[in-house]
Design an enzyme around this catalytic site. Structure first.
Site, PDB file in Angstrom:
ATOM      1  N   SER A 159      36.355  37.495  49.799  1.00  0.00           N
ATOM      2  CA  SER A 159      35.041  37.649  49.179  1.00  0.00           C
ATOM      3  C   SER A 159      34.170  37.999  49.805  1.00  0.00           C
ATOM      4  O   SER A 159      33.704  37.742  51.012  1.00  0.00           O
ATOM      5  CB  SER A 159      34.237  35.842  48.616  1.00  0.00           C
ATOM      6  OG  SER A 159      33.271  36.236  48.361  1.00  0.00           O
ATOM      7  N   TYR A 201      31.128  26.715  51.387  1.00  0.00           N
ATOM      8  CA  TYR A 201      32.433  28.163  50.497  1.00  0.00           C
ATOM      9  C   TYR A 201      32.021  29.405  51.070  1.00  0.00           C
ATOM     10  O   TYR A 201      33.866  29.876  51.344  1.00  0.00           O
ATOM     11  CB  TYR A 201      31.353  28.667  49.392  1.00  0.00           C
ATOM     12  CG  TYR A 201      32.549  29.814  48.487  1.00  0.00           C
ATOM     13  CD1 TYR A 201      33.787  29.720  47.349  1.00  0.00           C
ATOM     14  CD2 TYR A 201      32.531  30.937  48.530  1.00  0.00           C
ATOM     15  CE1 TYR A 201      34.441  30.064  46.842  1.00  0.00           C
ATOM     16  CE2 TYR A 201      32.993  31.889  47.995  1.00  0.00           C
ATOM     17  CZ  TYR A 201      34.331  31.483  47.051  1.00  0.00           C
ATOM     18  OH  TYR A 201      34.707  32.328  46.456  1.00  0.00           O
ATOM     19  N   GLU A 240      31.109  37.104  49.043  1.00  0.00           N
ATOM     20  CA  GLU A 240      30.284  36.560  50.400  1.00  0.00           C
ATOM     21  C   GLU A 240      30.246  35.872  51.905  1.00  0.00           C
ATOM     22  O   GLU A 240      30.331  35.101  52.340  1.00  0.00           O
ATOM     23  CB  GLU A 240      30.540  34.996  49.720  1.00  0.00           C
ATOM     24  CG  GLU A 240      29.532  34.298  48.452  1.00  0.00           C
ATOM     25  CD  GLU A 240      28.567  34.617  48.167  1.00  0.00           C
ATOM     26  OE1 GLU A 240      27.945  32.930  49.452  1.00  0.00           O
ATOM     27  OE2 GLU A 240      27.372  35.717  47.645  1.00  0.00           O
TER      28      GLU A 240
HETATM   29  P1  NDP Z   1      37.424  30.295  37.975  1.00  0.00           P
HETATM   30  O1  NDP Z   1      36.423  29.351  39.786  1.00  0.00           O
HETATM   31  O2  NDP Z   1      37.244  30.976  37.862  1.00  0.00           O
HETATM   32  O3  NDP Z   1      38.726  29.831  38.834  1.00  0.00           O
HETATM   33  C1  NDP Z   1      39.435  29.160  39.921  1.00  0.00           C
HETATM   34  C2  NDP Z   1      40.524  28.434  39.614  1.00  0.00           C
HETATM   35  O4  NDP Z   1      41.322  27.231  40.672  1.00  0.00           O
HETATM   36  C3  NDP Z   1      41.212  27.416  38.821  1.00  0.00           C
HETATM   37  O5  NDP Z   1      41.822  27.985  37.691  1.00  0.00           O
HETATM   38  C4  NDP Z   1      41.385  25.611  39.099  1.00  0.00           C
HETATM   39  O6  NDP Z   1      41.838  25.202  38.578  1.00  0.00           O
HETATM   40  C5  NDP Z   1      41.606  26.483  40.474  1.00  0.00           C
HETATM   41  N1  NDP Z   1      41.565  25.439  41.563  1.00  0.00           N
HETATM   42  C6  NDP Z   1      40.779  24.993  41.811  1.00  0.00           C
HETATM   43  N2  NDP Z   1      41.571  23.847  42.979  1.00  0.00           N
HETATM   44  C7  NDP Z   1      42.181  24.096  43.123  1.00  0.00           C
HETATM   45  C8  NDP Z   1      43.082  22.792  43.585  1.00  0.00           C
HETATM   46  N3  NDP Z   1      42.941  22.048  44.209  1.00  0.00           N
HETATM   47  N4  NDP Z   1      44.477  23.508  43.066  1.00  0.00           N
HETATM   48  C9  NDP Z   1      45.294  24.093  42.432  1.00  0.00           C
HETATM   49  N5  NDP Z   1      44.534  24.942  41.946  1.00  0.00           N
HETATM   50  C10 NDP Z   1      42.916  24.939  41.711  1.00  0.00           C
HETATM   51  O7  NDP Z   1      37.202  31.782  39.653  1.00  0.00           O
HETATM   52  P2  NDP Z   1      37.605  33.390  39.645  1.00  0.00           P
HETATM   53  O8  NDP Z   1      38.976  33.198  38.865  1.00  0.00           O
HETATM   54  O9  NDP Z   1      36.428  33.916  39.285  1.00  0.00           O
HETATM   55  O10 NDP Z   1      37.933  33.596  41.083  1.00  0.00           O
HETATM   56  C11 NDP Z   1      39.415  33.410  41.891  1.00  0.00           C
HETATM   57  C12 NDP Z   1      39.367  33.508  42.912  1.00  0.00           C
HETATM   58  O11 NDP Z   1      38.604  34.912  43.773  1.00  0.00           O
HETATM   59  C13 NDP Z   1      38.885  32.872  43.792  1.00  0.00           C
HETATM   60  O12 NDP Z   1      39.149  31.598  44.376  1.00  0.00           O
HETATM   61  C14 NDP Z   1      37.595  32.587  44.183  1.00  0.00           C
HETATM   62  O13 NDP Z   1      36.809  32.251  45.417  1.00  0.00           O
HETATM   63  C15 NDP Z   1      37.528  34.107  44.673  1.00  0.00           C
HETATM   64  N6  NDP Z   1      36.623  34.659  44.099  1.00  0.00           N
HETATM   65  C16 NDP Z   1      36.062  35.049  43.083  1.00  0.00           C
HETATM   66  C17 NDP Z   1      34.770  36.121  42.888  1.00  0.00           C
HETATM   67  C18 NDP Z   1      34.057  36.623  41.517  1.00  0.00           C
HETATM   68  O14 NDP Z   1      33.205  37.233  41.676  1.00  0.00           O
HETATM   69  N7  NDP Z   1      34.393  36.012  40.466  1.00  0.00           N
HETATM   70  C19 NDP Z   1      34.792  37.656  44.510  1.00  0.00           C
HETATM   71  C20 NDP Z   1      35.448  37.370  44.932  1.00  0.00           C
HETATM   72  C21 NDP Z   1      36.373  35.995  45.236  1.00  0.00           C
HETATM   73  P3  NDP Z   1      40.531  24.172  37.295  1.00  0.00           P
HETATM   74  O15 NDP Z   1      41.075  25.051  35.926  1.00  0.00           O
HETATM   75  O16 NDP Z   1      42.190  23.004  37.187  1.00  0.00           O
HETATM   76  O17 NDP Z   1      40.008  24.257  37.949  1.00  0.00           O
HETATM   77  P1  GDR Z   2      27.384  33.901  43.623  1.00  0.00           P
HETATM   78  O1  GDR Z   2      27.251  33.562  42.545  1.00  0.00           O
HETATM   79  O2  GDR Z   2      27.088  33.076  44.560  1.00  0.00           O
HETATM   80  O3  GDR Z   2      27.579  34.971  43.789  1.00  0.00           O
HETATM   81  O4  GDR Z   2      28.855  33.699  43.622  1.00  0.00           O
HETATM   82  P2  GDR Z   2      26.184  33.104  41.403  1.00  0.00           P
HETATM   83  O5  GDR Z   2      26.771  33.958  39.607  1.00  0.00           O
HETATM   84  O6  GDR Z   2      27.149  31.449  41.150  1.00  0.00           O
HETATM   85  O7  GDR Z   2      24.853  32.980  41.701  1.00  0.00           O
HETATM   86  C1  GDR Z   2      24.577  34.854  41.893  1.00  0.00           C
HETATM   87  C2  GDR Z   2      23.337  34.598  42.078  1.00  0.00           C
HETATM   88  O8  GDR Z   2      21.952  34.275  41.530  1.00  0.00           O
HETATM   89  C3  GDR Z   2      21.446  33.226  42.272  1.00  0.00           C
HETATM   90  N1  GDR Z   2      21.069  32.505  40.593  1.00  0.00           N
HETATM   91  C4  GDR Z   2      21.572  31.624  40.656  1.00  0.00           C
HETATM   92  N2  GDR Z   2      23.374  31.261  40.526  1.00  0.00           N
HETATM   93  C5  GDR Z   2      23.392  30.197  39.526  1.00  0.00           C
HETATM   94  N3  GDR Z   2      24.469  30.391  39.560  1.00  0.00           N
HETATM   95  N4  GDR Z   2      22.412  29.753  38.778  1.00  0.00           N
HETATM   96  C6  GDR Z   2      21.169  30.445  38.945  1.00  0.00           C
HETATM   97  O9  GDR Z   2      20.538  29.890  37.951  1.00  0.00           O
HETATM   98  C7  GDR Z   2      20.853  31.393  39.504  1.00  0.00           C
HETATM   99  N5  GDR Z   2      18.701  31.864  39.995  1.00  0.00           N
HETATM  100  C8  GDR Z   2      19.266  32.497  40.785  1.00  0.00           C
HETATM  101  C9  GDR Z   2      22.253  33.233  42.741  1.00  0.00           C
HETATM  102  O10 GDR Z   2      21.129  32.400  44.245  1.00  0.00           O
HETATM  103  C10 GDR Z   2      22.831  33.575  43.783  1.00  0.00           C
HETATM  104  O11 GDR Z   2      21.728  34.667  44.771  1.00  0.00           O
HETATM  105  C11 GDR Z   2      29.904  34.525  42.877  1.00  0.00           C
HETATM  106  C12 GDR Z   2      31.562  33.484  42.881  1.00  0.00           C
HETATM  107  O12 GDR Z   2      32.565  34.180  42.361  1.00  0.00           O
HETATM  108  C13 GDR Z   2      32.092  33.290  44.098  1.00  0.00           C
HETATM  109  O13 GDR Z   2      32.995  32.374  44.450  1.00  0.00           O
HETATM  110  C14 GDR Z   2      32.279  34.300  45.216  1.00  0.00           C
HETATM  111  O14 GDR Z   2      33.194  34.953  46.184  1.00  0.00           O
HETATM  112  C15 GDR Z   2      31.325  35.766  44.890  1.00  0.00           C
HETATM  113  O15 GDR Z   2      30.327  35.482  43.588  1.00  0.00           O
HETATM  114  C16 GDR Z   2      31.567  36.972  45.119  1.00  0.00           C
END
Ligand code: NDP
Ligand code: GDR
Length: 327
Positions: free
Chosen positions: A125, A149, A127
């Site tokens: 990520s 995280y 992050e």
């Molecule tokens: P989601 O939060 O939508 O999905 C997370 C998934 O992980 C769900 O299917 C959840 O299952 C599963 N999970 C959580 N805990 C466990 C566990 N203990 N064992 C097995 N499965 C588990 O995430 P995204 O699809 O958005 O992201 C996919 C991956 O990419 C994540 O690792 C995230 O950290 C990473 N990532 C995401 C980004 C983004 O912008 N979306 C950017 C960079 C990285 P359940 O439905 O049961 O909760």
């Molecule tokens: P992020 O996503 O932390 O970048 O992680 P999120 O959408 O939660 O936050 C983005 C930015 O918005 C600011 N923010 C708020 N965020 C949330 N959730 N709710 C609010 O009300 C709000 N107001 C302002 C946050 O402070 C932050 O700066 C996502 C996840 O998908 C991670 O798993 C992944 O790794 C990173 O993106 C890349």
């Protein structure tokens, strides 16, 4: 020829659903790992239930992973599972480390022991860059994570690299910047905004309370990003790639754009709530995806404006069709 087999952890999540669709299109046999929950409401993959095989496992349960590897003998393993919500990682830091950091190690161990020829993808990520040390961020930018995280993802990233170097495994990481979609979880800021806009438009809600609107993120569409994951797994040699749009926008930009799509004045509805500010913030992120563009031939198809429109319209449509946003 036998179908290639892929195992996806996190199949019920946003990326898991898009990646399943892509791999099915490419002719894979797709196994999706799900953990037992009381609701088992897998709304993102309900349309795929006849096409993918769900298998039971949990990243914190080593034995379940060993068993799955031995039984399935996958060609490709995509580790998308994680406790992925940054804000919660301060509330549940140990749990986040167990799932997001050590969980990746459990999976690598299971592969090493029981399916050593499987290729492995780790969902790293942006992050990990956190308090970014250089702009834009590329594969050589040092990490400075700002949340439990982010720290957990750095561990998972380095252990993936270490298994590649130690055991000659095909193990790669995609360092993905934020990617969103109508299937994004409702707690993330983009979907919180798009769903609120739909509810305000329908007269079901008046105010939208947000935290810091000045932070800037490099946002793209999840459907574009899962293509990059697959491409990384098809190379001659495993490597790590930065995937992002190369542009960034503020949360306020997202707000302005989203309310405009619905023809609403954001100023009347948006309020500030300190509860949504984070103990340590990632202020600005900006990707340099040029290596992925050149080496993988990857590029974006959906830009920021199209993404916001897609998300707002999808939530408005959901409300119209179902009368509710609970999915
Ligand atoms: P989601 O939060 O939508 O999905 C997370 C998934 O992980 C769900 O299917 C959840 O299952 C599963 N999970 C959580 N805990 C466990 C566990 N203990 N064992 C097995 N499965 C588990 O995430 P995204 O699809 O958005 O992201 C996919 C991956 O990419 C994540 O690792 C995230 O950290 C990473 N990532 C995401 C980004 C983004 O912008 N979306 C950017 C960079 C990285 P359940 O439905 O049961 O909760
Ligand atoms: P992020 O996503 O932390 O970048 O992680 P999120 O959408 O939660 O936050 C983005 C930015 O918005 C600011 N923010 C708020 N965020 C949330 N959730 N709710 C609010 O009300 C709000 N107001 C302002 C946050 O402070 C932050 O700066 C996502 C996840 O998908 C991670 O798993 C992944 O790794 C990173 O993106 C890349």
């Amino acid at each position: 020829m036998a179908k290639r087999k892929a195992l996806i952890t996190g199949v019920s999540g946003q990326d898991g659903s898009y990646l399943s669709e892509l791999l099915l299109e490419k002719g894979y046999k797709v196994y999706g790992m799900v953990r037992r929950t009381s609701s088992s409401d897998w709304w993102r993959i309900s349309h795929l239930m006849n096409d993918i095989e769900l298998v039971s496992g949990d990243l914190t349960d080593q034995s379940s992973l060993n068993r799955l590897m031995a039984q399935i003998q996958p060609d490709e393993v995509y580790n998308l599972a994680a406790q992925s919500f940054v804000a919660i990682s301060w509330e549940q830091p140990v749990y986040t480390a167990n799932v997001t950091a050590v969980g990746a190690l459990h999976l690598l161990e299971a592969i090493r022991e029981s399916a050593p020829r499987a290729r492995f993808y780790q969902a790293s990520s942006s992050e990990m860059f956190g308090k970014a040390q250089q702009f834009p961020q590329n594969e050589n930018t040092p990490f400075h994570p700002r949340s439990p995280y982010g720290v957990a993802k750095v561990y998972a990233h380095y252990i993936t690299m270490n298994y590649r170097e130690s055991y000659n495994m095909y193990a790669c990481s995609g360092i993905l910047f934020n990617h969103e979609s109508p299937r994004r979880g409702p707690e993330f800021v983009t979907r919180k905004i798009s769903s609120s806009v739909a509810r305000i438009k329908a007269g079901l809600q008046d105010k939208l309370a947000l935290g810091n609107r000045e932070v800037r993120r490099d946002w793209g569409f999840a459907g574009d990003y899962v293509r990059a994951m697959w491409l990384m797994m098809q190379q001659d040699k495993p490597s790590d790639y930065v995937i992002g749009s190369g542009e960034n926008y503020s949360v306020q930009d997202f707000v302005s754009e989203a309310f405009a799509v619905a023809g609403l004045p954001w100023e009347k509805h948006v309020t500030v709530d300190q509860a949504f500010f984070r103990p340590a913030e990632v202020e600005v992120l900006l990707s340099d995806p040029s290596r992925a563009q050149h080496e993988l031939g990857w590029s974006l198809e959906v830009d920021f404006q199209q993404l916001v429109r897609m998300m707002v319209r999808a939530d408005i449509e959901r409300l119209k069709q179902k009368g509710t946003l609970s999915l």
